[in-house]
Design an enzyme around this catalytic site. Structure first.
Site, mmCIF file in Angstrom:
data_model
loop_
_atom_site.group_PDB
_atom_site.id
_atom_site.type_symbol
_atom_site.label_atom_id
_atom_site.label_comp_id
_atom_site.label_asym_id
_atom_site.label_seq_id
_atom_site.Cartn_x
_atom_site.Cartn_y
_atom_site.Cartn_z
ATOM 1 C CG ASP A 274 -1.816 1.168 1.335
ATOM 2 O OD1 ASP A 274 -2.685 1.298 0.461
ATOM 3 O OD2 ASP A 274 -1.658 1.972 2.275
ATOM 4 C CD GLU B 251 -2.232 2.222 -3.438
ATOM 5 O OE1 GLU B 251 -3.412 2.481 -3.714
ATOM 6 O OE2 GLU B 251 -1.802 2.202 -2.267
#
Length: 784
Positions: A420, A456
């Site tokens: 993330d 990401e």
């Protein structure tokens, strides 16, 4: 900034005298300003246990490790990095929550450690760390706060769980290191709170052998699926949401790791043909105060506080260490079905938020050592939008992250990670740096460089958007793919040039530095945003239930509602939405790169227009398995399974190298050719001309790839036409040398596809046929 007198407020010394600044060891207090308060559950903590009960132990490994000493005495070694601390206590809790404190007197290379004989698996514990309280310099030690061990392998309880039904919904005030209700709010975070937080803090659990765990600590490579990247099909799912409403899973297992391991859950994954599940965060996480106040919970879990512990809320077997064995058995069951396990991990920030957030773990251990601070060290550098950012450049933080990653691979059996906000991890001192310590360590680590790594590739800070910039070993979520495909099918793309790049592996982004088409993780939807069905049902978000006045969630949905906002009973609109779903699924699964499906999109799951359901632990987010029987959507899963099977059977659909646009041998065709609706090859002008129809030819005779024996791989060739206009379009099928005939395999204008063994519909090369409005046709090219 407050005045000097506020910063230099008088404090009470450990002996009851008054002083300024100074230091205090275990049991003492020091700081800028502090307010005492009697703990909500009795007197201040118990007296310290005599130091003689604690043996020196070892500074490695970090955390709580059960072992037998050289003299045959069994116990647990505790080791905690707390660089600037003045004292550390290990606090043990019995079943009645009685606390016993043991000071750790050994300090080696900033690691406090000690061995406690007789402390066995299942023992619950936490830390109290002593030091200066001076937020103006970033020092936030407060021994009144029980701290969760960042290396805890299991966690029992939840933050604020003992607040009681009569307590107003909010995280209890003792969880905060500062006084929350201080009248001068501009300096509220600088006034130390003396309330004991132990009754409200989950405890770490000493983990040893689990009698119910037959996996062992070693995961042999031959038991892992080890699916190559080009052959991978990812399936993003939530452990709880995927299983909560599954009728074939026993009720007591729903929402748990054991539920995901159940044959009924795995059967669906196998039927689809996906090769890996990408689990939304399963590290121990906490719920934010603003959600608790609204009676909501952090459902997605992007608020980690324990990087070694499986989230206890997803355990069916118990939370005194049993969750570790349960998680391992889940991984083993998925591996046995040929499915890899990838974890979505949140190492960019923690649940402690900004300076007004709670003190749960790292902040109280060494705030300056773990977090990025601003030039004003009272404030946090926030590249994540969550209040804080871990300072990955610091060796101890880098060690925490890499130790955690290696643990999940070697001891828990997982096969990879999706990071993330990975750009936040790639920052050096300030800027994103692809030679940063984090990326360098991953690249040379003998364990981590072998697993699947997905970035990401952005964060919310300046310069944080890094799509296409990560080095080899890494794949990336490709939001260019998402936006282009959405725009094409909603009719918002003026030409098809960008679509060509996305369908063929995004070479404009990834064809450098040894990267390959599988560097692109292609997705149209993710947990964040509309579901696939909502993408064709709503144009505007409906997030009122989140309690933020519909201000949360993106407004850039790139969605088209097919003529009516929200659900509709109009048969024409329902039919069009079904066709658009088939178009989107087919485009995704025929594109070069690694496709990622979101759980439920293959069955028409809806969140009723909520495009930010992070706090909806409810049927809004849980999969409704009855949709598999709904005549409007029941064909989607069959279509997805059929397309995935096509990918698996045909290497031309899962290329390991970028297309060259040139023949691969004498007399060969180009490995990739593009066609207009007239059956002629695209010219430069055609790419820039307005249009909504694109033909793509993939030559199976021109694959630059050999099998394990060195034999050149040859496959069927395929032609696909994508037509986004609402009007039908006559197209001419390319003639020789491309094919003699074309056999229809997929036609998204139909509700259902013909069975694989049905007689094929064939069309001669050079013939004309009509593409229905908004449709995809996939043909197998039959050579002459």
């Amino acid at each position: 900034m407050s005045s000097a007198p506020e910063q230099e407020a008088v404090q009470e010394g450990p002996d009851g005298s008054e002083g300024r600044g100074g230091q205090a060891g275990p049991g003492g207090r020091s700081g800028t300003r502090q307010r005492s308060a009697t703990p909500a559950h009795g007197e201040p903590g118990p007296a310290l246990t005599p130091p003689s009960t604690v043996r020196p132990g070892s500074p490695t490994p970090l955390g709580a490790r059960y072992r037998t000493g050289p003299d045959g005495v069994a116990g647990t070694n505790f080791a905690l990095w707390a660089g600037g601390a003045e004292g550390v206590e290990i606090c043990l809790f019995d079943d009645e929550e009685h606390e016993t404190r043991h000071p750790l007197t050994e300090l080696t290379h900033e690691i406090w450690h000690g061995f406690l004989p007789g402390v066995h698996p299942g023992q619950r514990y936490g830390y109290r760390v002593h030091g200066r309280w001076d937020p103006w310099t970033g020092a936030r030690w407060n021994p009144a706060k029980l701290l969760l061990d960042p290396y805890a392998r299991a966690v029992d309880g939840d933050f604020g769980a003992t607040a009681g039904p009569d307590t107003p919904p909010a995280l209890p005030a003792p969880l905060y290191g500062h006084v929350r209700d201080w009248p001068h709010q501009q300096i509220a975070d600088t006034v130390r709170d003396e309330q004991d937080s132990a009754p409200y803090v989950p405890k770490g659990v000493v983990v040893g052998g689990d009698p119910g765990d037959d996996t062992g600590d070693e995961w042999r490579d031959d038991r892992r699926p080890k699916t190559p990247w080009p052959d991978s099909v990812l399936y993003e799912l939530h452990v709880r949401g995927f299983t909560m409403r599954h009728p074939g899973i026993p009720e007591h297992l729903r929402g748990t790791y054991a539920g995901l391991a159940h044959p009924a859950a795995i059967e669906h994954l196998v039927r689809l043909g996906v090769t890996a599940v990408e689990l939304l965060p399963v590290h121990q996480f906490a719920h934010e105060d603003h959600l608790v106040r609204r009676g909501l919970r952090n459902y997605w879990g992007y608020n980690s506080i324990g990087y070694f512990a499986p989230h206890a809320g997803y355990a069916a077997t118990g939370t005194r260490g049993q969750q570790v064995g349960e998680f391992k058995r889940m991984v083993r069951a998925l591996h046995d079905a040929g499915i890899e396990v990838i974890l979505d991990v949140v190492y960019n920030h923690t649940a402690e938020a900004g300076e007004l957030g709670p003190t749960l773990s790292l902040r109280g251990i060494d705030n300056r050592g773990y977090y990025r601070l601003q030039d004003d060290p009272r404030r946090y550098a926030d590249y994540t939008g969550c209040g804080n950012t871990l300072h990955v450049v610091q060796p101890q933080v880098l060690r925490l992250i890499t130790d955690s990653l290696r643990y999940w691979v070697t001891e828990m059996g997982v096969d990879g990670f999706r990071f993330d906000l990975a750009a936040a991890l790639a920052r050096s001192m300030h800027d994103v740096d692809m030679l940063s310590p984090f990326l360098a360590v991953i690249a040379q680590d003998p364990v981590l460089r072998r697993v699947k790594l997905i970035a990401e590739p952005w964060d919310v800070g300046s310069g944080g958007y890094q799509v296409g910039a990560f080095p080899p070993l890494w794949t990336e979520w490709n939001d260019h793919y998402r936006d282009t495909v959405r725009d094409f099918w909603r009719g918002a793309q003026p030409d098809v040039r960008d679509l060509g790049y996305r369908l063929s592996g995004s070479s404009d982004l990834y064809a450098w530095g040894g990267r390959r088409p599988y560097a692109s993780v292609n997705f149209i939807t993710a947990h964040d945003g509309f579901t696939l069905r909502d993408l064709v049902t709503y144009e505007h978000k409906r997030n009122a239930d989140n309690g933020e006045g519909n201000r949360d969630g993106t407004n850039d949905n790139r969605a088209w509602n097919c003529g009516a906002e929200g659900e509709s009973d109009d048969p024409g609109i329902v039919a069009l939405r079904g066709r658009q779903l088939r178009n989107l699924l087919t485009t995704l699964l025929l594109s070069t790169g690694v496709p990622m499906l979101v759980a439920g999109d293959e069955m028409g799951r809806t969140q009723h227009g909520n495009n930010n359901a992070y706090c909806q632990d409810s049927p809004v987010s849980w999969l409704d398995w009855s949709l598999l029987e709904d005549p409007r959507w029941c064909g989607l899963a069959d279509l997805a399974a059929r397309l995935i099977a096509l990918r698996r059977s045909h290497p031309v659909l899962r290329r390991r190298a970028f297309f060259s646009g040139r023949p691969q041998g004498q007399g060969g065709l180009r490995d990739l050719a593009w066609f207009t609706a007239t059956g002629t090859e695209m010219t430069e002008q055609d790419w820039y001309a307005p249009g909504a129809t694109l033909g793509m030819y993939l030559s199976g005779n021109d694959i630059p790839q050999r099998d394990g024996q060195g034999v050149r791989i040859v496959d069927d060739s395929f032609l696909v036409f994508l037509h986004a206009d609402h009007r039908p379009r006559t197209v001419t099928l390319p003639g020789q040398p491309w094919a003699a005939e074309y056999e229809v395999l997929i036609d998204t204008s139909r509700d259902g596809q013909p069975p694989p063994d049905a007689p094929a519909e064939r069309h001669a090369a050079g013939s004309e046929l009509t593409l229905p409005g908004r449709s995809v046709l996939l043909f197998r090219a039959v050579p002459g």
